[in-house]
Design a protein around this motif. Structure first.
Motif, PDB file in Angstrom:
ATOM      1  N   ALA A  25       6.754   6.560   0.107  1.00 45.08           N
ATOM      2  CA  ALA A  25       5.943   7.775   0.272  1.00 45.08           C
ATOM      3  C   ALA A  25       4.546   7.392   0.733  1.00 45.08           C
ATOM      4  CB  ALA A  25       5.855   8.537  -1.044  1.00 45.08           C
ATOM      5  N   GLY A  26       3.976   8.204   1.594  1.00 44.23           N
ATOM      6  CA  GLY A  26       2.600   8.003   2.030  1.00 44.23           C
ATOM      7  C   GLY A  26       2.414   6.819   2.954  1.00 44.23           C
ATOM      8  N   THR A  27       1.157   6.411   3.065  1.00 41.49           N
ATOM      9  CA  THR A  27       0.778   5.256   3.864  1.00 41.49           C
ATOM     10  C   THR A  27      -0.205   4.420   3.060  1.00 41.49           C
ATOM     11  OG1 THR A  27      -1.085   6.429   4.899  1.00 41.49           O
ATOM     12  CG2 THR A  27       1.042   6.505   6.056  1.00 41.49           C
ATOM     13  N   ALA A  28      -0.448   3.215   3.502  1.00 37.31           N
ATOM     14  CA  ALA A  28      -1.439   2.350   2.856  1.00 37.31           C
ATOM     15  C   ALA A  28      -2.201   1.612   3.947  1.00 37.31           C
ATOM     16  CB  ALA A  28      -0.762   1.368   1.905  1.00 37.31           C
ATOM     17  N   ASP A  29      -3.522   1.711   3.888  1.00 32.59           N
ATOM     18  CA  ASP A  29      -4.385   1.116   4.900  1.00 32.59           C
ATOM     19  C   ASP A  29      -5.211   0.005   4.262  1.00 32.59           C
ATOM     20  OD1 ASP A  29      -5.629   0.826   7.404  1.00 32.59           O
ATOM     21  OD2 ASP A  29      -7.221   2.239   6.887  1.00 32.59           O
ATOM     22  N   PHE A  30      -5.205  -1.157   4.891  1.00 33.69           N
ATOM     23  CA  PHE A  30      -5.975  -2.303   4.424  1.00 33.69           C
ATOM     24  C   PHE A  30      -6.869  -2.769   5.575  1.00 33.69           C
ATOM     25  CE2 PHE A  30      -1.850  -2.190   2.316  1.00 33.69           C
ATOM     26  CZ  PHE A  30      -2.247  -2.086   0.985  1.00 33.69           C
ATOM     27  N   PRO A  31      -8.079  -2.219   5.662  1.00 34.64           N
ATOM     28  CA  PRO A  31      -8.962  -2.555   6.782  1.00 34.64           C
ATOM     29  C   PRO A  31      -9.634  -3.920   6.663  1.00 34.64           C
ATOM     30  CG  PRO A  31      -9.998  -0.929   5.359  1.00 34.64           C
ATOM     31  CD  PRO A  31      -8.620  -1.165   4.818  1.00 34.64           C
ATOM     32  N   SER A  32      -9.444  -4.601   5.517  1.00 34.55           N
ATOM     33  CA  SER A  32     -10.013  -5.934   5.333  1.00 34.55           C
ATOM     34  C   SER A  32      -9.173  -6.704   4.327  1.00 34.55           C
ATOM     35  CB  SER A  32     -11.453  -5.834   4.816  1.00 34.55           C
ATOM     36  OG  SER A  32     -11.449  -5.276   3.507  1.00 34.55           O
ATOM     37  N   SER A  33      -9.337  -8.010   4.291  1.00 35.34           N
ATOM     38  CA  SER A  33      -8.557  -8.811   3.345  1.00 35.34           C
ATOM     39  C   SER A  33      -8.922  -8.481   1.910  1.00 35.34           C
ATOM     40  CB  SER A  33      -8.734 -10.301   3.625  1.00 35.34           C
ATOM     41  OG  SER A  33     -10.093 -10.664   3.488  1.00 35.34           O
ATOM     42  N   SER A  34     -10.170  -8.128   1.647  1.00 32.45           N
ATOM     43  CA  SER A  34     -10.573  -7.807   0.274  1.00 32.45           C
ATOM     44  C   SER A  34      -9.925  -6.518  -0.225  1.00 32.45           C
ATOM     45  CB  SER A  34     -12.096  -7.711   0.162  1.00 32.45           C
ATOM     46  OG  SER A  34     -12.589  -6.685   0.987  1.00 32.45           O
ATOM     47  N   SER A  35      -9.537  -5.637   0.684  1.00 27.06           N
ATOM     48  CA  SER A  35      -8.896  -4.380   0.282  1.00 27.06           C
ATOM     49  C   SER A  35      -7.400  -4.565   0.000  1.00 27.06           C
ATOM     50  CB  SER A  35      -9.086  -3.318   1.359  1.00 27.06           C
ATOM     51  OG  SER A  35      -8.399  -3.670   2.538  1.00 27.06           O
ATOM     52  N   ALA A  36      -6.871  -5.756   0.259  1.00 25.75           N
ATOM     53  CA  ALA A  36      -5.426  -5.989   0.169  1.00 25.75           C
ATOM     54  C   ALA A  36      -4.983  -6.610  -1.148  1.00 25.75           C
ATOM     55  CB  ALA A  36      -4.986  -6.878   1.328  1.00 25.75           C
ATOM     56  N   GLU A  37      -5.855  -6.699  -2.120  1.00 23.19           N
ATOM     57  CA  GLU A  37      -5.473  -7.393  -3.343  1.00 23.19           C
ATOM     58  C   GLU A  37      -4.346  -6.700  -4.117  1.00 23.19           C
ATOM     59  OE1 GLU A  37      -9.187  -5.969  -6.125  1.00 23.19           O
ATOM     60  OE2 GLU A  37      -9.488  -7.672  -4.782  1.00 23.19           O
ATOM     61  N   ASN A  38      -4.110  -5.407  -3.883  1.00 25.38           N
ATOM     62  CA  ASN A  38      -3.022  -4.684  -4.548  1.00 25.38           C
ATOM     63  C   ASN A  38      -1.680  -4.866  -3.833  1.00 25.38           C
ATOM     64  OD1 ASN A  38      -1.866  -2.854  -6.466  1.00 25.38           O
ATOM     65  ND2 ASN A  38      -1.946  -1.261  -4.909  1.00 25.38           N
ATOM     66  N   SER A  39      -1.677  -5.580  -2.710  1.00 25.36           N
ATOM     67  CA  SER A  39      -0.449  -5.732  -1.947  1.00 25.36           C
ATOM     68  C   SER A  39      -0.143  -7.196  -1.657  1.00 25.36           C
ATOM     69  CB  SER A  39      -0.553  -4.974  -0.621  1.00 25.36           C
ATOM     70  OG  SER A  39       0.558  -5.278   0.199  1.00 25.36           O
ATOM     71  N   PRO A  40       0.930  -7.703  -2.260  1.00 19.71           N
ATOM     72  CA  PRO A  40       1.313  -9.087  -1.941  1.00 19.71           C
ATOM     73  C   PRO A  40       1.614  -9.277  -0.449  1.00 19.71           C
ATOM     74  CG  PRO A  40       2.529  -8.282  -3.861  1.00 19.71           C
ATOM     75  CD  PRO A  40       1.784  -7.116  -3.292  1.00 19.71           C
ATOM     76  N   LEU A  41       2.244  -8.278   0.191  1.00 19.62           N
ATOM     77  CA  LEU A  41       2.573  -8.395   1.609  1.00 19.62           C
ATOM     78  C   LEU A  41       1.315  -8.390   2.469  1.00 19.62           C
ATOM     79  CD1 LEU A  41       4.479  -8.582   4.006  1.00 19.62           C
ATOM     80  CD2 LEU A  41       4.861  -6.109   3.820  1.00 19.62           C
ATOM     81  N   ALA A  42       0.425  -7.436   2.245  1.00 19.06           N
ATOM     82  CA  ALA A  42      -0.813  -7.372   3.038  1.00 19.06           C
ATOM     83  C   ALA A  42      -1.646  -8.634   2.830  1.00 19.06           C
ATOM     84  CB  ALA A  42      -1.609  -6.126   2.691  1.00 19.06           C
ATOM     85  N   SER A  43      -1.734  -9.111   1.595  1.00 22.51           N
ATOM     86  CA  SER A  43      -2.500 -10.338   1.316  1.00 22.51           C
ATOM     87  C   SER A  43      -1.940 -11.522   2.093  1.00 22.51           C
ATOM     88  CB  SER A  43      -2.477 -10.649  -0.178  1.00 22.51           C
ATOM     89  OG  SER A  43      -3.153  -9.655  -0.903  1.00 22.51           O
ATOM     90  N   SER A  44      -0.620 -11.628   2.142  1.00 19.05           N
ATOM     91  CA  SER A  44       0.009 -12.729   2.890  1.00 19.05           C
ATOM     92  C   SER A  44      -0.266 -12.617   4.383  1.00 19.05           C
ATOM     93  CB  SER A  44       1.518 -12.751   2.644  1.00 19.05           C
ATOM     94  OG  SER A  44       1.796 -13.021   1.297  1.00 19.05           O
TER      95      SER A  44
END
Length: 187
Positions: A25-44
């Motif tokens: 559901a929804g979307t998730a936006d990570f405009p920087s590496s610091s915003s990605a700490e809640n996502s293991p995939l985005a962090s990687s």
């Protein structure tokens, strides 16, 4: 696992389709590496040199690169990270509570107009921009001006101004006479 890639109207962004649900559901936006700490995939993905943004939709991952970095050098690493993540069984987001990004709440007068704006965005605009690897959400409405937040491939896209002014603004003004202008909002 076979991951398809698609170009987007934004040359700095590629859309990756892993062939399975990324977000239910929804979307998730990570405009920087610091915003990605809640996502293991985005962090990687941010661990790959040159990545400047990551965006998740229902069935896709959009990755934005820095200027001066070539997709030919980054794409194999991104494909590897996405494949490894989905094969590991780890969640895309560490906690679903922060998952769906969407429209901002509006609790002033003009509630009926704002509901119409959100309805048009959800039925006519968001499905179209998702095809290009992005999203556009309602941020506010004040004195005839609609404020929208562009995410994923839409953020920083060379054609985003044309999309906003010629496409979305014309659509909203056609159906909702109270709308006089559409402006982007950076967050």
């Amino acid at each position: 696992m076979f991951i398809q890639t698609e170009s987007t109207p934004n040359p700095a962004t590629l859309k990756f389709l892993p062939g399975q649900t990324v977000l239910s559901a929804g979307t998730a936006d990570f405009p920087s590496s610091s915003s990605a700490e809640n996502s293991p995939l985005a962090s990687s993905i941010f661990g790959i040199e040159g990545v400047t943004g990551v965006f998740f939709g229902h069935d896709f991952v959009t990755v934005t690169k820095a200027d001066g970095v070539e997709w030919d050098h980054m794409k194999p690493s991104i494909l590897g990270v996405i494949m490894e993540h989905f094969q590991s069984g780890k969640p895309v987001l560490a906690s679903e509570a922060t998952a769906p990004s969407g429209h901002a709440a509006h609790d002033g007068e003009d509630g009926e107009i704002v509901d119409q704006i959100k309805e048009l965005l959800d039925t006519r605009v968001r499905p179209a921009v998702a095809q290009d690897g992005g999203d556009i959400t309602f941020h506010g409405f004040e004195r005839g001006v609609v404020y929208l937040h562009m995410q994923g491939a839409c953020a920083g896209c060379p054609s985003s101004t044309v999309t906003l002014k010629m496409g979305i603004e014309n659509l909203l003004r056609h159906y909702i006479p109270e709308v006089t202008e559409v402006r982007p909002v950076d967050m």
